[in-house]
Design a protein around this motif. Structure first.
Motif, short mmCIF file in Angstrom:
data_model
loop_
_atom_site.label_atom_id
_atom_site.label_comp_id
_atom_site.label_asym_id
_atom_site.label_seq_id
_atom_site.Cartn_x
_atom_site.Cartn_y
_atom_site.Cartn_z
N LYS A 245 21.51 24.43 -2.36
CA LYS A 245 21.33 24.56 -0.92
C LYS A 245 20.14 25.47 -0.59
CE LYS A 245 26.08 23.72 0.64
NZ LYS A 245 27.28 24.32 1.29
N LEU A 248 16.96 23.41 -1.27
CA LEU A 248 16.77 22.36 -0.27
C LEU A 248 16.28 22.95 1.05
CD1 LEU A 248 19.97 20.27 -1.04
CD2 LEU A 248 17.61 19.43 -1.23
N GLN A 249 16.73 24.14 1.36
CA GLN A 249 16.35 24.78 2.62
C GLN A 249 14.99 25.46 2.55
OE1 GLN A 249 19.25 27.53 4.16
NE2 GLN A 249 18.03 28.04 5.96
N SER A 252 9.84 22.82 -0.64
CA SER A 252 9.48 21.43 -0.36
C SER A 252 9.62 20.57 -1.61
CB SER A 252 8.03 21.36 0.15
OG SER A 252 7.15 21.97 -0.77
N ARG A 286 19.41 18.64 3.73
CA ARG A 286 18.09 19.19 4.09
C ARG A 286 17.72 18.82 5.52
NH1 ARG A 286 13.36 18.25 -0.05
NH2 ARG A 286 13.69 20.45 -0.60
N LYS A 287 17.95 17.58 5.88
CA LYS A 287 17.62 17.11 7.24
C LYS A 287 18.43 17.85 8.29
CE LYS A 287 17.19 12.89 10.00
NZ LYS A 287 17.37 11.40 10.00
N LYS A 289 19.77 20.85 8.00
CA LYS A 289 19.30 22.22 8.05
C LYS A 289 18.02 22.34 8.87
CE LYS A 289 21.69 25.51 6.14
NZ LYS A 289 22.03 26.73 6.90
N GLN A 290 17.10 21.41 8.64
CA GLN A 290 15.84 21.44 9.37
C GLN A 290 16.03 21.20 10.86
OE1 GLN A 290 13.65 18.45 7.17
NE2 GLN A 290 12.89 19.93 5.67
#
Length: 294
Positions: A245, A248-249, A252, A286-287, A289-290
């Protein structure tokens, strides 16, 4: 490419050490803080980690510590205790004042064995915690004495005095908490937690951890449940997911590259593992979180 991106990860999540800012040999600091959160002489609010044991005593105001997706509110009269190597940052700070104390593993070495285990096992393990204290006046008077001694140029008995004052602070915190001082000399739970940090990327079996520790898998299982609250296999899995995690956060790196870094031979293997544990694929996590949805 992977090396550069992992270096970028380290820049995005800096690890702060005491000796970056203090003279060689100094193993303990105390700072009185104003309205801007301070860490070892610097204002830091972005995600970061500490290589040391960290205590934040709040005397007024409020704020929130964000620790790997969890939020811990702070308020006047609370003590926040953080073990080394947790990714965290502060948010929603409102005129928060108080003290921070930081000390290293090396500083602990001057204490006796019972005191070392009390600090590492009871107060700082196995996870961050926030404790409400009812002895603010007694605590603050010791903190002021601690701060004055820390500034004392006479190094004759400085560390011994700091040690005594720090222990007084820790025992006051313990008295006001629900923690129980553990007398167990066979602290396998703490040892196992430290070994996970060293070996979680190697995917060694639980029997391998037990062999390193010189105990049976049954003893390891009981110790892990007692100390961490979960069986040993779950503890290792949780650490791998925790790192996945983070990466991923904060990087890149592709999902494939992250899986490879975490010891998975193929991307599908890592994706299956991650979704089983979190209910999301790595890309979905990831998506989200972003987008600020987690």
């Amino acid at each position: 490419m992977e090396k550069m991106q992992l270096q970028d990860y380290e820049k995005k999540v800096p690890n702060i050490t005491i000796n970056e800012d203090l003279p060689t040999g100094t193993q303990i600091i105390i700072e009185e803080i104003g309205e801007i959160p301070m860490t070892v002489g610097r204002a830091i609010v972005q995600p970061h980690t500490h290589s040391y044991f960290f205590i934040h005593i709040v005397t007024s105001g409020s704020g929130i510590y964000e620790i790997d997706g969890a939020s811990i509110p702070l308020h006047a009269g609370c003590v926040f205790i953080l073990p080394p190597h947790c990714v965290h940052n502060t948010t929603e700070v409102k005129s928060m004042k108080g003290y921070i104390i930081a000390f290293t593993e090396q500083f602990l070495s001057i204490l006796d064995n019972r005191q070392q285990k009390y600090i590492k096992y009871n107060l700082f393990g196995p996870s961050p915690k926030c404790i409400n204290v009812s002895s603010e006046s007694a605590l603050e008077s010791i903190l002021k004495a601690f701060s004055l001694e820390h500034q004392n140029e006479d190094k004759g008995a400085k560390h011994q005095i700091l040690c005594s004052l720090l222990l007084s602070i820790l025992y006051i915190i313990n008295r006001d908490s629900a923690l129980v001082l553990t007398e167990n000399n066979n602290n396998y739970g703490l040892q196992f937690k430290e070994l996970i940090e060293q070996h979680y990327l190697e995917h060694i079996p639980i029997s391998g951890y037990a062999q390193i520790m010189g105990i049976s898998t049954k003893t390891l299982t009981l110790s892990s449940i007692d100390y961490l609250g979960i069986p040993p296999q779950r503890a290792v899995v949780r650490r791998v997911i925790y790192e996945a995690k983070r990466m991923l956060q904060y990087t890149s790196l592709s999902v494939k590259e992250i899986g490879f870094h975490l010891g998975f031979k193929t991307a599908p293997h890592f994706q299956k593992f991650f979704k089983k544990e979190t209910g999301q694929t790595p890309a979905e996590y990831r998506k989200a979180k972003q987008a600020g949805k987690l």
